[in-house]
Design a protein around this motif. Structure first.
Motif, mmCIF file in Angstrom:
data_model
loop_
_atom_site.group_PDB
_atom_site.id
_atom_site.type_symbol
_atom_site.label_atom_id
_atom_site.label_comp_id
_atom_site.label_asym_id
_atom_site.label_seq_id
_atom_site.Cartn_x
_atom_site.Cartn_y
_atom_site.Cartn_z
ATOM 1 N N UNK A 131 -29.834 -12.211 -11.763
ATOM 2 C CA UNK A 131 -31.035 -13.012 -11.959
ATOM 3 C C UNK A 131 -30.833 -14.022 -13.082
ATOM 4 N N UNK A 132 -31.374 -15.225 -12.873
ATOM 5 C CA UNK A 132 -31.205 -16.309 -13.843
ATOM 6 C C UNK A 132 -32.506 -16.694 -14.533
ATOM 7 N N UNK A 133 -33.632 -16.182 -14.052
ATOM 8 C CA UNK A 133 -34.916 -16.365 -14.723
ATOM 9 C C UNK A 133 -35.720 -15.089 -14.533
ATOM 10 N N UNK A 134 -36.787 -14.947 -15.311
ATOM 11 C CA UNK A 134 -37.643 -13.775 -15.172
ATOM 12 C C UNK A 134 -38.302 -13.745 -13.797
ATOM 13 N N UNK A 135 -38.690 -14.910 -13.274
ATOM 14 C CA UNK A 135 -39.313 -14.962 -11.946
ATOM 15 C C UNK A 135 -38.308 -14.580 -10.854
ATOM 16 N N UNK A 136 -37.085 -15.099 -10.982
ATOM 17 C CA UNK A 136 -36.019 -14.742 -10.037
ATOM 18 C C UNK A 136 -35.811 -13.228 -10.054
ATOM 19 N N UNK A 137 -35.780 -12.645 -11.238
ATOM 20 C CA UNK A 137 -35.566 -11.205 -11.389
ATOM 21 C C UNK A 137 -36.688 -10.411 -10.730
ATOM 22 N N UNK A 138 -37.929 -10.849 -10.922
ATOM 23 C CA UNK A 138 -39.068 -10.130 -10.347
ATOM 24 C C UNK A 138 -39.008 -10.136 -8.829
ATOM 25 N N UNK A 148 -36.329 -10.436 -6.979
ATOM 26 C CA UNK A 148 -35.220 -9.575 -6.560
ATOM 27 C C UNK A 148 -35.628 -8.110 -6.620
ATOM 28 N N UNK A 149 -36.341 -7.737 -7.679
ATOM 29 C CA UNK A 149 -36.801 -6.356 -7.807
ATOM 30 C C UNK A 149 -37.800 -6.017 -6.705
ATOM 31 N N UNK A 150 -38.723 -6.941 -6.428
ATOM 32 C CA UNK A 150 -39.716 -6.717 -5.377
ATOM 33 C C UNK A 150 -39.061 -6.607 -4.005
ATOM 34 N N UNK A 151 -37.898 -7.247 -3.864
ATOM 35 C CA UNK A 151 -37.165 -7.201 -2.595
ATOM 36 C C UNK A 151 -36.411 -5.891 -2.412
ATOM 37 N N UNK A 152 -36.329 -5.093 -3.496
ATOM 38 C CA UNK A 152 -35.692 -3.791 -3.390
ATOM 39 C C UNK A 152 -34.420 -3.597 -4.175
ATOM 40 N N UNK A 190 -39.582 -6.977 -18.588
ATOM 41 C CA UNK A 190 -41.034 -6.891 -18.401
ATOM 42 C C UNK A 190 -41.426 -7.383 -17.013
ATOM 43 N N UNK A 191 -40.797 -8.462 -16.568
ATOM 44 C CA UNK A 191 -41.089 -9.023 -15.257
ATOM 45 C C UNK A 191 -40.666 -8.065 -14.142
ATOM 46 N N UNK A 192 -39.482 -7.485 -14.296
ATOM 47 C CA UNK A 192 -38.982 -6.534 -13.296
ATOM 48 C C UNK A 192 -39.863 -5.295 -13.236
ATOM 49 N N UNK A 193 -40.262 -4.776 -14.392
ATOM 50 C CA UNK A 193 -41.074 -3.554 -14.424
ATOM 51 C C UNK A 193 -42.402 -3.749 -13.707
ATOM 52 N N UNK A 194 -42.970 -4.949 -13.801
ATOM 53 C CA UNK A 194 -44.228 -5.213 -13.092
ATOM 54 C C UNK A 194 -44.015 -5.208 -11.579
ATOM 55 N N UNK A 201 -41.281 -3.557 -9.987
ATOM 56 C CA UNK A 201 -40.676 -2.301 -9.522
ATOM 57 C C UNK A 201 -40.345 -1.420 -10.721
ATOM 58 N N UNK A 202 -41.015 -0.312 -10.817
ATOM 59 C CA UNK A 202 -40.796 0.583 -11.963
ATOM 60 C C UNK A 202 -39.458 1.293 -11.895
ATOM 61 N N UNK A 203 -38.829 1.315 -10.715
ATOM 62 C CA UNK A 203 -37.596 2.081 -10.538
ATOM 63 C C UNK A 203 -36.326 1.265 -10.690
ATOM 64 N N UNK A 204 -36.449 -0.040 -10.890
ATOM 65 C CA UNK A 204 -35.269 -0.900 -10.957
ATOM 66 C C UNK A 204 -34.680 -0.911 -12.366
ATOM 67 N N UNK A 205 -33.381 -0.705 -12.459
ATOM 68 C CA UNK A 205 -32.688 -0.790 -13.740
ATOM 69 C C UNK A 205 -32.446 -2.258 -14.087
ATOM 70 N N UNK A 206 -32.422 -2.554 -15.389
ATOM 71 C CA UNK A 206 -32.092 -3.906 -15.846
ATOM 72 C C UNK A 206 -30.960 -3.815 -16.864
ATOM 73 N N UNK A 207 -29.886 -4.545 -16.607
ATOM 74 C CA UNK A 207 -28.763 -4.591 -17.529
ATOM 75 C C UNK A 207 -28.480 -6.053 -17.882
#
Length: 279
Positions: free
Chosen positions: A163-170, A172-176, A213-217, A219-225
């Motif tokens: 992910x290159x932005x917080x919106x992009x990350x969100x 991707x997380x919502x997509x699974x 923070x964006x990813x957690x909103x 998908x609570x199960x997605x890891x972020x590194x």
């Protein structure tokens, strides 16, 4: 015929959960050659990634994706890595906007049959936002990233999403996505990296936390590194883990370029400092 893979999605997620539950960072790395992959596995790496950029790093030049067809080069690299890796999942970069592979589901299945244990959206037009918007209008934009992740999830294949932005990350997380990599820019340091004085650890940590923070909103199960920017050496990691809720680090130049540059130069210098007997 489908090749049985030793790492199912659930098994990989169990592996990562054990790391986090033990308070240990998840460590993912790019490995463009067998020697790096074998060495990283010996040290306990959690995930090994085959990415087209790994090729440029082993050429000794600044990181680039413009070396040919990214997906084809990734597939070509798999036998060398799989030949020496026994206990670590291998994640394959797949360029979702590759016009020669319009059928993403078929390509995902081919990756699985070849022996990849997971998929990543690498390279991605997410790194070129203006271009991504232009390409969206012809069906080759960033939406393909999200489609790739959704289809891989439907196929029950592990996904690591860059992910290159917080919106992009969100999205991707919502997509699974199972893991989202918060990319902080090119890795600083070494012979061909950006100057370390050009990057701010404080700004990078703020960005990583915004991604988390964006990813957690979404998908609570997605890891972020985190990847890149100021996080180039183990000495750089404490600031990341003290200032953010990051689950770990994804190393590209930090694992397969800078250590080689440093230790080969150090080893050569040590040999050169020896003295021979002169008659």
């Amino acid at each position: 015929m489908t090749v049985e893979t030793p790492f199912s999605r659930s098994a990989i997620l169990d592996r990562l959960a054990r790391r986090r539950d033990a308070g240990e960072p998840i460590l993912s790395a790019s490995a463009g050659i067998g020697l790096v992959a074998r060495s990283a596995e010996a040290a306990g790496i959690d995930l090994l990634n085959i990415q087209v950029t790994g090729i440029s790093r082993h050429l000794g030049v600044p990181t680039t994706t413009t070396l040919g067809n990214a997906t084809a080069l990734t597939i070509e690299a798999l036998p060398e890595i799989a030949n020496v890796v026994e206990h670590t999942p291998i994640i394959g970069g797949l360029e979702a906007t590759d016009g020669s592979r319009r059928d993403l589901r078929a390509t995902i299945r081919r990756y699985r049959d070849l022996g990849f244990n997971g998929i990543s959206n690498f390279p991605t037009v997410g790194s070129m936002l203006t271009w991504a918007d232009i390409r969206r209008s012809v069906g080759e934009g960033i939406d393909r990233d999200f489609q790739l992740i959704r289809l891989a999830r439907e196929e029950d294949l592990f996904t690591l999403a860059h992910a290159y932005t917080a919106d992009h990350a969100a999205e991707l997380a919502a997509s699974g996505a199972d893991v989202v990599v918060a990319r902080c820019g090119a890795t600083a340091g070494g012979m061909v990296g950006q100057p370390r004085e050009n990057v701010s650890a404080e700004a990078a940590c703020e960005y990583v936390q915004s991604v988390i923070d964006s990813v957690r909103r979404a998908s609570a199960d997605t890891y972020v590194i985190a990847h890149g920017g100021p996080f180039a050496t183990p000495e750089d990691a404490p600031s990341l883990f003290a200032s953010t809720d990051a689950d770990g680090i994804h190393g590209e130049s930090a694992i397969e370029r800078i250590p080689i540059e440093v230790h080969v130069a150090k080893q050569v210098a040590a040999f050169k400092n020896q003295r021979i007997r002169v008659a």
